[in-house]
Scaffold this active site. Structure first.
Site, PDB file in Angstrom:
ATOM      1  N   LYS A   1       3.509  10.566   8.247  1.00  0.00           N
ATOM      2  CA  LYS A   1       3.269  10.199   9.652  1.00  0.00           C
ATOM      3  C   LYS A   1       4.191  10.905  10.653  1.00  0.00           C
ATOM      4  O   LYS A   1       3.981  12.061  10.959  1.00  0.00           O
ATOM      5  CB  LYS A   1       3.345   8.677   9.789  1.00  0.00           C
TER       6      LYS A   1
ATOM      7  N   ASP B   1       9.430   3.573   0.343  1.00  0.00           N
ATOM      8  CA  ASP B   1       8.290   4.254   0.957  1.00  0.00           C
ATOM      9  C   ASP B   1       8.414   4.060   2.468  1.00  0.00           C
ATOM     10  O   ASP B   1       8.075   2.995   3.004  1.00  0.00           O
ATOM     11  CB  ASP B   1       6.982   3.685   0.416  1.00  0.00           C
TER      12      ASP B   1
ATOM     13  N   TYR C   1       0.856  -1.196   0.000  1.00  0.00           N
ATOM     14  CA  TYR C   1       0.000   0.000   0.000  1.00  0.00           C
ATOM     15  C   TYR C   1       0.882   1.233   0.000  1.00  0.00           C
ATOM     16  O   TYR C   1       1.843   1.326   0.773  1.00  0.00           O
ATOM     17  CB  TYR C   1      -0.899   0.006   1.244  1.00  0.00           C
TER      18      TYR C   1
END
Ligand code: PLP
Length: 446
Positions: free
Chosen positions: A264, A235, A143
């Site tokens: 985040k 990522d 994802y």
């Protein structure tokens, strides 16, 4: 446990918001999610006053749980009082960029954006522009946010958009290979090498359970991309500044990607993303470089202050040590419970991330004690059993989590991620008591 107010709020929300929520994953739980009123350290309190040990932690942005350390809170308040934002550069952006580039060697230059999705979108655009090629290789089941290039399902070059609304043609530019499969990675470069702009991969896959790389896998990706004129994008939206401390997961694995996406933690709990990498690549975002990248809220001073002060605080205190220590204790305790009560399940994770995967292997297929940490060591007695890719994870029991297990945990005052495949997060605010409460709840629920 009384949930009257959550139910009423959800009922109201359904009239005005799709699924009653603002991110589809939040509505995964039936019949309705609880609404949070406030946080308190490692806990959340819902709208009906119920208290839970919180391992969701905003899905990853919170290093300190729900209590910001005093310097972080002061920095945020001071930025708010100066006026929230300007659409012009501010010093705090430079300081944050200096911090990240100082700690992450592969990142010489960085562009801050507002979400992990925005970061991965821009990273794909940059890779395509820099190489003059269109194809992006991703991992099956991985994802990278709600974006067109990576929302795909299928295998290899037979992939389709995984959501209505994405034109079929977009998926033609995405290739999906199984994680940890070196042969598949080699084959995709043999077949499509001249068209591949980049491989985009999480250093540890943290959105399909938690799946660690087998030894040498990232080195293979590094070599293949280099040999074929393609870029390697790590990522690190989840792993960045959480796994591997301030050097991130790339430091832990000793790999220098060309581009890194962050999110985040670098925003300290406020909306954020970033694309970092070698200067000559990131420089293409300048007006003269001409790869278009812009955002009204990018480099928002409040976010920058929260993110930078959070990371600085971690650099000066035993934050990662505390988190990793509790994470180890949690995983060791879970391992004992799982071996006793559900030996077919797998305890996954490392440092501050953890998950129990509802895998299905027959217990007799493995013997011996897992050392934990999910490091995919070939000498681990459960090595063969440990999920290595999306197919292994998807073979697990999918409905049990959502329909039975999550609710059992919630009723015992433990808040786990609503999606069976999402990582859970240990923070500086969690305590030994939280670990004990949680282990006891797992024991009951399993
Ligand atoms: N990349 C990874 C690895 C993620 O886990 C996520 C979100 O969880 C994203 C990208 C997208 O980030 P955001 O939700 O901030 O858009």
């Amino acid at each position: 446990m009384n949930h009257d107010r959550s139910r009423d709020l959800y009922d109201r929300a359904l009239s005005v918001m799709p699924g009653g929520v603002n991110s589809s994953v939040r509505a995964a739980i039936e019949p309705y999610p609880f609404f949070v009123e406030r946080g308190d350290g490692g806990h959340v309190i819902d709208a009906d006053g119920n208290r839970y040990v919180d391992w969701v932690m905003g899905l990853g942005p919170l290093l300190y749980g729900h209590d910001l350390p005093q310097p972080v809170e002061s920095a945020v308040q001071s930025k708010v009082s100066e006026g929230p934002m300007f659409g012009a550069p501010t010093e705090i952006e430079v300081e944050h960029a200096e911090f990240v580039t100082r700690h992450v060697p592969s990142v010489e230059s960085i562009r801050f954006v507002n979400s992990g999705t925005e970061a991965t979108v821009s990273a794909c655009r940059l890779a395509r522009a820099a190489t003059g090629r269109d194809k992006i290789v991703v991992m099956q089941g991985g994802y990278h946010g709600a974006q067109e290039t990576t929302l795909v399902e299928g295998e290899y070059d037979d992939v389709e958009p995984s959501s209505p609304g994405i034109p079929e043609e977009f998926a033609e530019h995405t290739l999906a290979v199984p994680f940890n499969d070196e042969e598949a990675a080699q084959r995709v470069f043999e077949d499509h090498g001249e068209d591949i702009a980049a491989v985009m991969v999480e250093p540890i896959l943290a959105n399909m359970g938690i799946v660690a790389p087998v030894d040498g896998y990232h080195e293979t990706l590094r070599d293949l991309t280099e040999d074929n004129g393609a870029l390697l994008i790590f990522d690190e939206v989840i792993t960045g500044f959480r796994v591997g401390g301030l050097q991130c997961a790339q430091g832990k694995f000793g790999i220098d990607p060309d581009i890194t996406t962050f999110g985040k933690l670098i925003g300290g709990g406020f909306p954020v993303g970033a694309i970092g990498g070698r200067s000559e690549l990131i420089e293409q975002f300048t007006p003269s470089g001409e790869v278009f990248q812009a955002g009204t809220f990018s480099g928002h001073p409040v976010t920058m202050a929260a993110g930078l002060e959070s990371l600085r605080y971690a650099a000066e205190h035993d934050v990662h040590e505390h988190i990793n220590d509790l994470g180890d204790r949690l995983r060791t305790g879970l391992q004992e419970i799982v071996e006793d009560q559900a030996p077919e399940y797998t305890v996954a994770g490392t440092e501050g991330i953890f998950k129990v995967l509802f895998t299905r292997d027959a217990p007799e297929t493995f013997e011996g004690h897992c050392e934990g940490g999910c490091s995919q060591r070939p000498d681990c007695p459960r090595f063969e059993h440990c999920p290595k890719n999306a197919a292994d994870v998807a073979a697990g029991q999918t409905d049990r989590w959502r329909r039975v297990f999550w609710g059992e945990m919630k009723d015992q005052g433990v808040f786990l991620s609503q999606n069976q495949f999402e990582a859970q997060f240990v923070t500086y605010a969690h305590t030994d008591d939280d670990v004990e409460t949680t282990l006891e709840a797992y024991k009951q629920a399993l």
